[in-house]
Design an enzyme around this catalytic site. Structure first.
Site, PDB file in Angstrom:
ATOM      1  N   SER A 117      43.713  41.122  47.394  1.00 41.04           N
ATOM      2  CA  SER A 117      43.119  40.526  46.200  1.00 41.04           C
ATOM      3  C   SER A 117      42.302  41.574  45.469  1.00 41.04           C
ATOM      4  O   SER A 117      41.692  42.448  46.106  1.00 41.04           O
ATOM      5  CB  SER A 117      42.215  39.346  46.578  1.00 41.04           C
ATOM      6  OG  SER A 117      41.469  38.906  45.457  1.00 41.04           O
ATOM      7  N   TYR A 170      35.247  35.492  50.709  1.00 40.67           N
ATOM      8  CA  TYR A 170      36.645  35.831  50.435  1.00 40.67           C
ATOM      9  C   TYR A 170      36.780  37.311  50.109  1.00 40.67           C
ATOM     10  O   TYR A 170      37.645  38.013  50.648  1.00 40.67           O
ATOM     11  CB  TYR A 170      37.151  34.965  49.283  1.00 40.67           C
ATOM     12  CG  TYR A 170      38.569  35.242  48.849  1.00 40.67           C
ATOM     13  CD1 TYR A 170      39.650  34.774  49.597  1.00 40.67           C
ATOM     14  CD2 TYR A 170      38.844  35.942  47.678  1.00 40.67           C
ATOM     15  CE1 TYR A 170      40.960  35.003  49.196  1.00 40.67           C
ATOM     16  CE2 TYR A 170      40.139  36.179  47.268  1.00 40.67           C
ATOM     17  CZ  TYR A 170      41.195  35.705  48.024  1.00 40.67           C
ATOM     18  OH  TYR A 170      42.493  35.939  47.624  1.00 40.67           O
TER      19      TYR A 170
END
Length: 254
Positions: free
Chosen positions: A135, A148
């Site tokens: 990501s 995250y």
């Protein structure tokens, strides 16, 4: 192919089915067993092995690679797209959410990638490659997803170091770092007013210290799958230990 049942993982699996020789066996792994079966049904003429797998569980990962090891052909490629999202302020996230996110997004990468590396080393091939779907949150602060982001940063760092260990043996390790991508995970952020939520992603949100997407469009899962397929291919034979950001310029990386 882990995380194959939905989102980016599913797009990657379908891309590999289209582009790879029909003789190649495609192994699909995900916690969602029925989703794997539906995906496999979309690949007529291809030998598919669907293995329900929890990547955070060492025994489950061991079972996956035991099934792969029973196949007649050597392991040539790994795409690891399994992951979960955790949101909330760093001051509000509890320890259990932290541990669960790291267990899937970081521990899972360690378990799957090291098992794949050991198997690849047993039976050498000309082109061997691993690609992690990470990501862009790994490289830029996010006010609503610190856990995250931390998990994805850990995973990307591990893949670079693994790539360094494996480079002398001819195995390449890279990470594709998507930005906002039109998947169910992304759409869950938009709330009841999907149009407004989508527009905020494109234009940015100053109150959250977040820029928009300079290219003015959101990625589709297929955009990420194309980048993954390139890094797996011999066209990328001299690329390893890299983080490829596929986010329309959203992170403004130098």
């Amino acid at each position: 192919m882990t995380g194959a049942a939905g989102g980016i993982g599913r797009a990657c699996a379908l891309k590999l089915d289209r582009d790879s020789p029909v003789r190649d066996v495609l192994v699909l792994a995900d916690r969602d067993g029925p989703g794997l079966e539906r995906l496999a049904a979309e690949m007529p003429g291809r030998q598919v092995l669907a293995v329900p797998t929890d990547v955070s569980n060492p025994d489950s990962v061991a079972s996956l690679f035991s099934a792969i090891g029973a196949l007649p052909d050597p392991l040539a490629a790994l795409v690891h797209a399994a992951g979960i999202l955790s949101v909330g302020s760093a001051l509000e996230v509890d320890f259990q959410a932290w541990r669960r996110t790291l267990a899937v997004n970081a521990d899972g990468v360690f378990l799957v990638a090291t098992a794949a590396a050991q198997m690849m080393l047993q039976r050498p091939l000309k082109n061997r490659s691993m690609v992690l779907v990470g990501s862009n949150a790994a490289g830029v602060p996010r006010s609503t997803m610190p856990v995250y982001a931390a998990s994805k940063a850990a995973a990307a760092a591990f893949m670079r170091s693994l790539g360094l260990d494996l480079a002398p043996r001819g195995i390449r390790c890279n990470t594709v770092c998507p930005g906002s991508t039109n998947t169910g995970m992304q759409q869950a952020f938009w709330g009841a007013d999907a149009q407004s939520g989508r527009q905020t992603v494109l234009e940015g949100d100053a109150s959250a210290f977040r820029v928009g997407i300079p290219l003015g469009r959101m990625a589709e899962p297929e955009d990420i799958a194309d980048a993954v397929a390139f890094l797996l291919s011999e066209q990328a034979r001299h690329i390893t230990m890299q983080d490829l950001y596929v986010d329309g310029g959203a992170t403004l990386r130098a």
